[in-house]
Design a protein around this motif. Structure first.
Motif, PDB file in Angstrom:
ATOM      1  N   GLY A 273     -23.328 -12.659 -14.544  1.00  0.00           N
ATOM      2  CA  GLY A 273     -22.184 -13.330 -15.135  1.00  0.00           C
ATOM      3  C   GLY A 273     -21.306 -12.448 -15.992  1.00  0.00           C
ATOM      4  O   GLY A 273     -20.381 -12.935 -16.649  1.00  0.00           O
ATOM      5  N   VAL A 274     -21.577 -11.140 -16.003  1.00  0.00           N
ATOM      6  CA  VAL A 274     -20.790 -10.207 -16.819  1.00  0.00           C
ATOM      7  C   VAL A 274     -19.509  -9.822 -16.078  1.00  0.00           C
ATOM      8  O   VAL A 274     -19.559  -9.413 -14.905  1.00  0.00           O
ATOM      9  N   ARG A 275     -18.395  -9.967 -16.763  1.00  0.00           N
ATOM     10  CA  ARG A 275     -17.094  -9.565 -16.217  1.00  0.00           C
ATOM     11  C   ARG A 275     -16.948  -8.060 -16.366  1.00  0.00           C
ATOM     12  O   ARG A 275     -17.170  -7.513 -17.441  1.00  0.00           O
ATOM     13  N   ILE A 276     -16.563  -7.382 -15.287  1.00  0.00           N
ATOM     14  CA  ILE A 276     -16.420  -5.923 -15.305  1.00  0.00           C
ATOM     15  C   ILE A 276     -14.936  -5.570 -15.242  1.00  0.00           C
ATOM     16  O   ILE A 276     -14.222  -6.011 -14.338  1.00  0.00           O
ATOM     17  N   ILE A 277     -14.480  -4.786 -16.214  1.00  0.00           N
ATOM     18  CA  ILE A 277     -13.101  -4.297 -16.201  1.00  0.00           C
ATOM     19  C   ILE A 277     -13.114  -2.772 -16.360  1.00  0.00           C
ATOM     20  O   ILE A 277     -14.143  -2.178 -16.675  1.00  0.00           O
ATOM     21  N   ALA A 278     -11.981  -2.153 -16.115  1.00  0.00           N
ATOM     22  CA  ALA A 278     -11.825  -0.708 -16.318  1.00  0.00           C
ATOM     23  C   ALA A 278     -10.391  -0.436 -16.725  1.00  0.00           C
ATOM     24  O   ALA A 278      -9.513  -1.290 -16.561  1.00  0.00           O
ATOM     25  N   GLU A 279     -10.142   0.770 -17.235  1.00  0.00           N
ATOM     26  CA  GLU A 279      -8.825   1.133 -17.762  1.00  0.00           C
ATOM     27  C   GLU A 279      -8.267   2.375 -17.061  1.00  0.00           C
ATOM     28  O   GLU A 279      -7.994   3.394 -17.701  1.00  0.00           O
ATOM     29  N   PRO A 280      -8.094   2.322 -15.745  1.00  0.00           N
ATOM     30  CA  PRO A 280      -7.508   3.482 -15.055  1.00  0.00           C
ATOM     31  C   PRO A 280      -6.056   3.675 -15.460  1.00  0.00           C
ATOM     32  O   PRO A 280      -5.334   2.707 -15.713  1.00  0.00           O
ATOM     33  N   GLY A 281      -5.633   4.907 -15.536  1.00  0.00           N
ATOM     34  CA  GLY A 281      -4.234   5.216 -15.829  1.00  0.00           C
ATOM     35  C   GLY A 281      -3.699   6.161 -14.787  1.00  0.00           C
ATOM     36  O   GLY A 281      -2.972   5.774 -13.871  1.00  0.00           O
ATOM     37  N   THR A 282      -4.089   7.433 -14.889  1.00  0.00           N
ATOM     38  CA  THR A 282      -3.600   8.422 -13.932  1.00  0.00           C
ATOM     39  C   THR A 282      -4.066   8.134 -12.513  1.00  0.00           C
ATOM     40  O   THR A 282      -3.442   8.596 -11.560  1.00  0.00           O
ATOM     41  N   PHE A 283      -5.153   7.375 -12.345  1.00  0.00           N
ATOM     42  CA  PHE A 283      -5.579   7.032 -10.988  1.00  0.00           C
ATOM     43  C   PHE A 283      -4.437   6.371 -10.224  1.00  0.00           C
ATOM     44  O   PHE A 283      -4.181   6.688  -9.062  1.00  0.00           O
ATOM     45  N   HIS A 284      -3.749   5.436 -10.870  1.00  0.00           N
ATOM     46  CA  HIS A 284      -2.696   4.698 -10.187  1.00  0.00           C
ATOM     47  C   HIS A 284      -1.387   5.469 -10.068  1.00  0.00           C
ATOM     48  O   HIS A 284      -0.606   5.208  -9.141  1.00  0.00           O
ATOM     49  N   THR A 285      -1.114   6.395 -10.977  1.00  0.00           N
ATOM     50  CA  THR A 285       0.252   6.938 -11.040  1.00  0.00           C
ATOM     51  C   THR A 285       0.389   8.447 -10.921  1.00  0.00           C
ATOM     52  O   THR A 285       1.484   8.938 -10.653  1.00  0.00           O
ATOM     53  N   ARG A 286      -0.681   9.210 -11.128  1.00  0.00           N
ATOM     54  CA  ARG A 286      -0.485  10.657 -11.216  1.00  0.00           C
ATOM     55  C   ARG A 286       0.086  11.247  -9.929  1.00  0.00           C
ATOM     56  O   ARG A 286       1.056  12.004  -9.945  1.00  0.00           O
ATOM     57  N   SER A 287      -0.507  10.930  -8.788  1.00  0.00           N
ATOM     58  CA  SER A 287      -0.032  11.512  -7.535  1.00  0.00           C
ATOM     59  C   SER A 287       1.276  10.901  -7.072  1.00  0.00           C
ATOM     60  O   SER A 287       1.896  11.389  -6.121  1.00  0.00           O
ATOM     61  N   ALA A 288       1.731   9.836  -7.743  1.00  0.00           N
ATOM     62  CA  ALA A 288       3.009   9.212  -7.387  1.00  0.00           C
ATOM     63  C   ALA A 288       4.194   9.966  -7.958  1.00  0.00           C
ATOM     64  O   ALA A 288       5.343   9.735  -7.546  1.00  0.00           O
ATOM     65  N   GLY A 289       3.951  10.857  -8.909  1.00  0.00           N
ATOM     66  CA  GLY A 289       5.045  11.524  -9.607  1.00  0.00           C
ATOM     67  C   GLY A 289       5.295  12.949  -9.140  1.00  0.00           C
ATOM     68  O   GLY A 289       4.359  13.709  -8.889  1.00  0.00           O
ATOM     69  N   TYR A 290       6.572  13.297  -9.044  1.00  0.00           N
ATOM     70  CA  TYR A 290       6.999  14.650  -8.696  1.00  0.00           C
ATOM     71  C   TYR A 290       8.100  15.071  -9.662  1.00  0.00           C
ATOM     72  O   TYR A 290       8.862  14.225 -10.157  1.00  0.00           O
ATOM     73  N   LEU A 291       8.182  16.340  -9.930  1.00  0.00           N
ATOM     74  CA  LEU A 291       9.225  16.872 -10.807  1.00  0.00           C
ATOM     75  C   LEU A 291       9.942  17.998 -10.086  1.00  0.00           C
ATOM     76  O   LEU A 291       9.308  18.939  -9.595  1.00  0.00           O
ATOM     77  N   VAL A 292      11.257  17.874 -10.000  1.00  0.00           N
ATOM     78  CA  VAL A 292      12.093  18.911  -9.385  1.00  0.00           C
ATOM     79  C   VAL A 292      12.808  19.661 -10.501  1.00  0.00           C
ATOM     80  O   VAL A 292      13.481  19.050 -11.341  1.00  0.00           O
ATOM     81  N   ALA A 293      12.627  20.975 -10.534  1.00  0.00           N
ATOM     82  CA  ALA A 293      13.205  21.805 -11.595  1.00  0.00           C
ATOM     83  C   ALA A 293      13.975  22.964 -10.992  1.00  0.00           C
ATOM     84  O   ALA A 293      13.770  23.339  -9.831  1.00  0.00           O
ATOM     85  N   ASN A 294      14.835  23.557 -11.804  1.00  0.00           N
ATOM     86  CA  ASN A 294      15.702  24.640 -11.348  1.00  0.00           C
ATOM     87  C   ASN A 294      15.330  25.953 -12.032  1.00  0.00           C
ATOM     88  O   ASN A 294      15.015  25.981 -13.224  1.00  0.00           O
TER      89      ASN A 294
END
Length: 432
Positions: A273-294
């Motif tokens: 009956g224990v509810r299991i939660i987690a706090e992912p951050g970069t898992f969801h978003t890190r590979s989604a981001g790109y940076l274009v620089a000059n």
């Protein structure tokens, strides 16, 4: 390219098989882009692939279906990302009044927030009470006294210390109580008439050891028994964060998910009956981001013979190519200050790295600070001034940790997504 636009969002939709390099090149040369505004055509910018976020969420649901996601807002508080995750039914880990307010203002309900900072500013705690946010962490008797005074109806989660020695960023020196402190703290909570509902831990960020979750979950099992023996309804286990999110992680997510699933089945089966939660951050978003620089400038230095013995092997070039980009550690690449391997080498935008000869190189950011070093003593193809380069894995702890030091503005963000998730976008960001 096709676009999906609402008053709150503008997304470039791409066909399946289109590369990020192709999209970035289009953005660089497209003079018709007016939102977000770049003052000059050579200014840097972020690309966030919303489709990647959706893909990661589907992967989590497939491999850890019984672990609820409370996205760590601190990793990427971009309002578009937050609204997308709200639309996907996610909950949120907030650490301050501002994060709580943002998530609520964007449409999340108070019961989908955990105030996951063990040490809360009193006015922030009062704000949480006013808004109906009850779930929150603690790890000291002093914090219990504060909660009793300000928010006595809170649902408390005791944070314990369980560090992974392989993690790049460890938190045990700052957060979490030791095992021997658990009973005394729970006894104080009981005496104060507070409601403790569970246990949380955080093994550390950039972990490469999936087995640490097995060990931490096993460690928490008898702590639940202590709480139950004192009369608490121990109904929640928070696994924290530390899940891999980069394109090419040292240990893949499926390995973490397998270890966690086995450990939960053994120590916290569904019948508990224990509810299991987690706090992912970069898992969801890190590979989604790109940076274009000059590349705003370059020079070639001859390497001193003594320095060369340390930095370049015999037979290599007696020179080092030095580049200056219009982004640096103050404008999104601060992870390099803590971990030399936090980001991979940037790639020339118009062609892959493998197509050009490599030279001993160092890359500096644009500021006048000598610590603004992006990459030191690396191997890169010779770049030209005015050329654009592409950084991967820029969706976590990048823009959120940046500033405009020395007058170099933060790069604006453009959003992209595969056409396949248009229905998700229409549901989350409906046209008016």
């Amino acid at each position: 390219m096709e676009r999906y636009e609402t008053p709150d969002l503008r997304v470039t939709l791409y066909k399946n098989g289109t590369s990020i390099r192709d999209i970035a090149n289009e953005k660089v040369k497209d003079e018709d882009q007016d939102e977000p505004k770049r003052e000059d055509v050579d200014d840097p910018f972020y690309l966030y692939d919303l489709g990647d976020v959706v893909t990661k969420d589907k992967l989590w649901a497939k491999l850890l279906p019984n672990v609820e996601v409370f996205f760590a807002v601190k990793s990427n508080p971009d309002p578009v990302i937050i609204r997308l995750l709200i639309g996907l039914g996610k909950s949120f880990d907030c650490a301050s009044k501002k994060e709580i307010k943002m998530v609520l203002d964007l449409g999340a309900s108070a019961d989908r927030i955990i105030f996951a900072h063990p040490y809360k500013q009193e006015s922030h705690l009062r704000f949480a009470k006013e808004k109906g946010v009850r779930l929150m962490t603690f790890d000291t008797a002093e914090e219990l006294q504060k909660v009793k005074r300000v928010h006595p109806k809170a649902q408390l989660v005791l944070r314990i210390r369980y560090d992974d020695s392989t993690a790049t960023f460890k938190y045990g020196s700052k957060f979490g109580c030791r095992g021997e402190e658990v009973r005394p703290l729970l006894e104080i909570a009981k005496k104060l008439g507070l409601d403790v509902v569970g246990i949380s831990f955080h093994v550390g960020s950039e972990s490469s050891n999936p087995q640490i979750f097995r060990d931490a979950i096993r460690f928490t099992r008898p702590l639940f028994d202590i709480g139950t023996s004192l009369g608490f309804n121990m109904k929640l286990l928070d696994l924290g964060g530390g899940f891999p999110g980069r394109l090419y992680p040292k240990a893949t997510f499926d390995k973490f998910a397998d270890v966690i699933t086995r450990a939960l089945d053994e120590h916290f089966p569904a019948s508990s009956g224990v509810r299991i939660i987690a706090e992912p951050g970069t898992f969801h978003t890190r590979s989604a981001g790109y940076l274009v620089a000059n590349v705003i400038a370059k020079r070639v230095n001859k390497v001193d013979i003594n320095e060369r013995r340390e930095r370049v092997s015999d037979g290599d070039e007696p020179f080092i190519w030095i580049y200056y980009l219009n982004v640096g550690v103050f404008s999104g690449l601060n992870g390099k200050l803590f971990d030399p391997e936090y980001f991979d080498l940037p790639e020339p935008l118009h062609e892959p790295l493998r197509n050009r000869d490599l030279k001993p190189s160092t890359i500096f950011g644009p500021t006048c600070d000598s610590n603004d070093v992006i990459m030191a003593n690396c191997m890169l193809p010779e770049l030209d001034t005015g050329e654009f380069v592409l950084f991967h894995d820029m969706g976590g702890y990048t823009a959120t940790c940046a500033c405009d030091f020395n007058g170099f503005s933060l790069p604006p963000t453009w959003y992209i997504a595969p056409k396949e998730i248009r229905l998700v976008l229409e549901k989350t960001f409906p046209a008016q």
